[in-house]
Design an enzyme around this catalytic site. Structure first.
Site, PDB file in Angstrom:
ATOM      1  N   TYR A   1      10.028   7.645  16.004  1.00  0.00           N
ATOM      2  CA  TYR A   1      10.040   7.727  14.590  1.00  0.00           C
ATOM      3  C   TYR A   1      11.423   8.422  13.962  1.00  0.00           C
ATOM      4  O   TYR A   1      12.015   7.925  13.212  1.00  0.00           O
ATOM      5  CB  TYR A   1       8.674   8.203  14.106  1.00  0.00           C
ATOM      6  CG  TYR A   1       8.722   8.272  12.711  1.00  0.00           C
ATOM      7  CD1 TYR A   1       8.572   7.166  11.872  1.00  0.00           C
ATOM      8  CD2 TYR A   1       8.665   9.443  11.804  1.00  0.00           C
ATOM      9  CE1 TYR A   1       8.213   7.035  10.292  1.00  0.00           C
ATOM     10  CE2 TYR A   1       8.635   9.370  10.332  1.00  0.00           C
ATOM     11  CZ  TYR A   1       8.302   8.090   9.647  1.00  0.00           C
ATOM     12  OH  TYR A   1       8.313   8.069   8.232  1.00  0.00           O
ATOM     13  N   ALA A   2      11.518   9.784  14.509  1.00  0.00           N
ATOM     14  CA  ALA A   2      12.844  10.500  14.128  1.00  0.00           C
ATOM     15  C   ALA A   2      13.923   9.991  14.445  1.00  0.00           C
ATOM     16  O   ALA A   2      14.848  10.101  13.686  1.00  0.00           O
ATOM     17  CB  ALA A   2      12.497  11.679  14.907  1.00  0.00           C
TER      18      ALA A   2
ATOM     19  N   ARG B   1       0.723  -1.142  -0.216  1.00  0.00           N
ATOM     20  CA  ARG B   1       0.050  -0.043   0.134  1.00  0.00           C
ATOM     21  C   ARG B   1       1.042   1.361   0.150  1.00  0.00           C
ATOM     22  O   ARG B   1       1.968   0.937   0.209  1.00  0.00           O
ATOM     23  CB  ARG B   1      -0.671   0.012   1.138  1.00  0.00           C
ATOM     24  CG  ARG B   1      -0.157   0.067   2.591  1.00  0.00           C
ATOM     25  CD  ARG B   1      -1.026   0.132   3.619  1.00  0.00           C
ATOM     26  NE  ARG B   1      -0.272   0.104   4.949  1.00  0.00           N
ATOM     27  CZ  ARG B   1      -0.983   0.273   6.212  1.00  0.00           C
ATOM     28  NH1 ARG B   1      -2.207   0.390   6.155  1.00  0.00           N
ATOM     29  NH2 ARG B   1      -0.356   0.402   7.222  1.00  0.00           N
TER      30      ARG B   1
END
Length: 247
Positions: A155-156, A16
Site C-alpha cells: 500500500y505504501a 462508499r
C-alpha cells in the site's frame, strides 16, 4: 462554498466512504458527476442518490486495473455528461501483511489497482483534457505513501508511486493547460475506523496533532479546492490532510 455548476466531474471508487463523500460534495456544488465502482448494484444505488441533487449522473461498473474498462468509463462520461473537466482518482484497496509473509499476488493486486489504475484512468482522461487544453486531475495518495508503515509495504509503495506519477503528469501536461495534484489523507472516519476499539482510537490520537480523525468531508473540501479555479496556479502539489499526523 465551491461552485462547480456546469463542470463535468469523474470520480473512481465513489460508491462508499471518501469516494461517495467526494461525489456528493461535487453534486451539491452543481457539478454533473460520473462515478464508478466494482459492484453494479452499488453503482446504480449511488447514481440514484446523486441524481437527487439535480445534475446529470453517469455510473459504470469498472475494474480500474483494466485499460479497456478505464477507457470505457471516460468515454461514457464524455458521452453522457457532455465532457470532462475534473478527474478524481480515489479508488484503492489494501491487502496488509508483513513483507516476509506477503504473497506476490497481494503485492501485485494492490499495485495494479492503486497505482496502475490511477495511471490508466489518468491516461484515458488526459486524451480528452489535452485536446481542449484544460482540465484538473486530483489523485488520492495517503500519509502512508509519505511516511511508510509496517505491514503495508504494498500500500505504501502504491501511494508513494501516486505522488511520483502526479508530479510527472503535472510536468508532462502543464503546457496543455492540465493541472495534476494529489491529496494525502491521514486517518479518516469511515466504517473501517469506526470499528476500532476506543483504546486503539486513543492510541492513534496520540500521534495526531488535532486529536481526531478526519471526516470524509474534510478530504472532499481539499480535493475540491485543488480541482477549482481557486487553485488555478497550483500543479504537481501534494496537499497533506492528516491533522498533523505527519509534519
Amino acid at each position: 462554498m465551491f461552485d462547480f455548476k456546469g463542470q463535468k466531474v469523474a470520480i473512481t471508487g465513489a460508491t462508499r466512504g471518501i469516494g461517495y463523500a467526494l461525489a456528493e460534495a461535487f453534486a451539491q456544488a452543481g457539478a454533473d458527476v460520473a462515478i464508478c465502482g466494482t459492484h453494479e448494484d452499488a453503482v446504480q444505488e449511488t447514481v440514484k442518490k446523486l441524481a437527487a441533487f439535480g445534475g446529470k449522473v453517469f455510473g459504470l461498473r469498472t475494474d480500474i486495473s483494466s485499460e479497456d474498462d478505464c477507457a470505457a468509463f471516460i468515454e461514457g462520461t464524455v458521452k453522457e455528461l457532455g465532457g470532462l473537466d475534473v478527474l478524481v482518482n480515489n479508488a484503492g484497496i489494501t491487502k496488509d501483511g508483513l513483507v516476509v509473509r506477503m504473497s506476490e499476488a497481494d503485492w501485485n493486486s494492490v499495485l495494479n489497482v492503486n497505482l496502475t489504475g490511477t495511471f490508466l484512468m489518468s491516461k484515458a482522461a488526459l486524451k480528452v483534457m489535452f485536446k481542449k487544453r484544460s482540465g484538473s486531475i486530483v489523485n488520492i495518495s495517503s500519509v502512508i505513501g509519505q511516511m511508510g508503515n509496517a505491514g503495508q509495504a504494498n500500500y505504501a509503495a502504491s501511494k508513494a508511486g501516486i505522488i511520483g506519477l502526479t508530479k510527472s503528469l503535472a510536468k508532462e501536461f502543464g503546457s496543455r493547460g492540465v493541472r495534476v495534484n494529489a491529496v494525502a489523507p491521514g486517518f479518516v472516519r469511515t466504517a473501517m475506523t469506526d470499528a476500532l476499539s476506543e483504546e486503539m482510537k486513543e492510541k492513534a490520537f496520540e500521534s495526531i496533532a488535532l486529536k481526531r480523525f478526519a471526516e470524509p468531508q474534510d478530504i472532499a473540501k481539499a480535493v475540491m479546492f485543488l480541482a477549482s479555479q481557486d487553485a488555478a496556479y497550483i500543479t504537481g502539489h501534494v496537499l497533506a490532510v492528516n491533522g498533523g499526523l505527519y509534519i
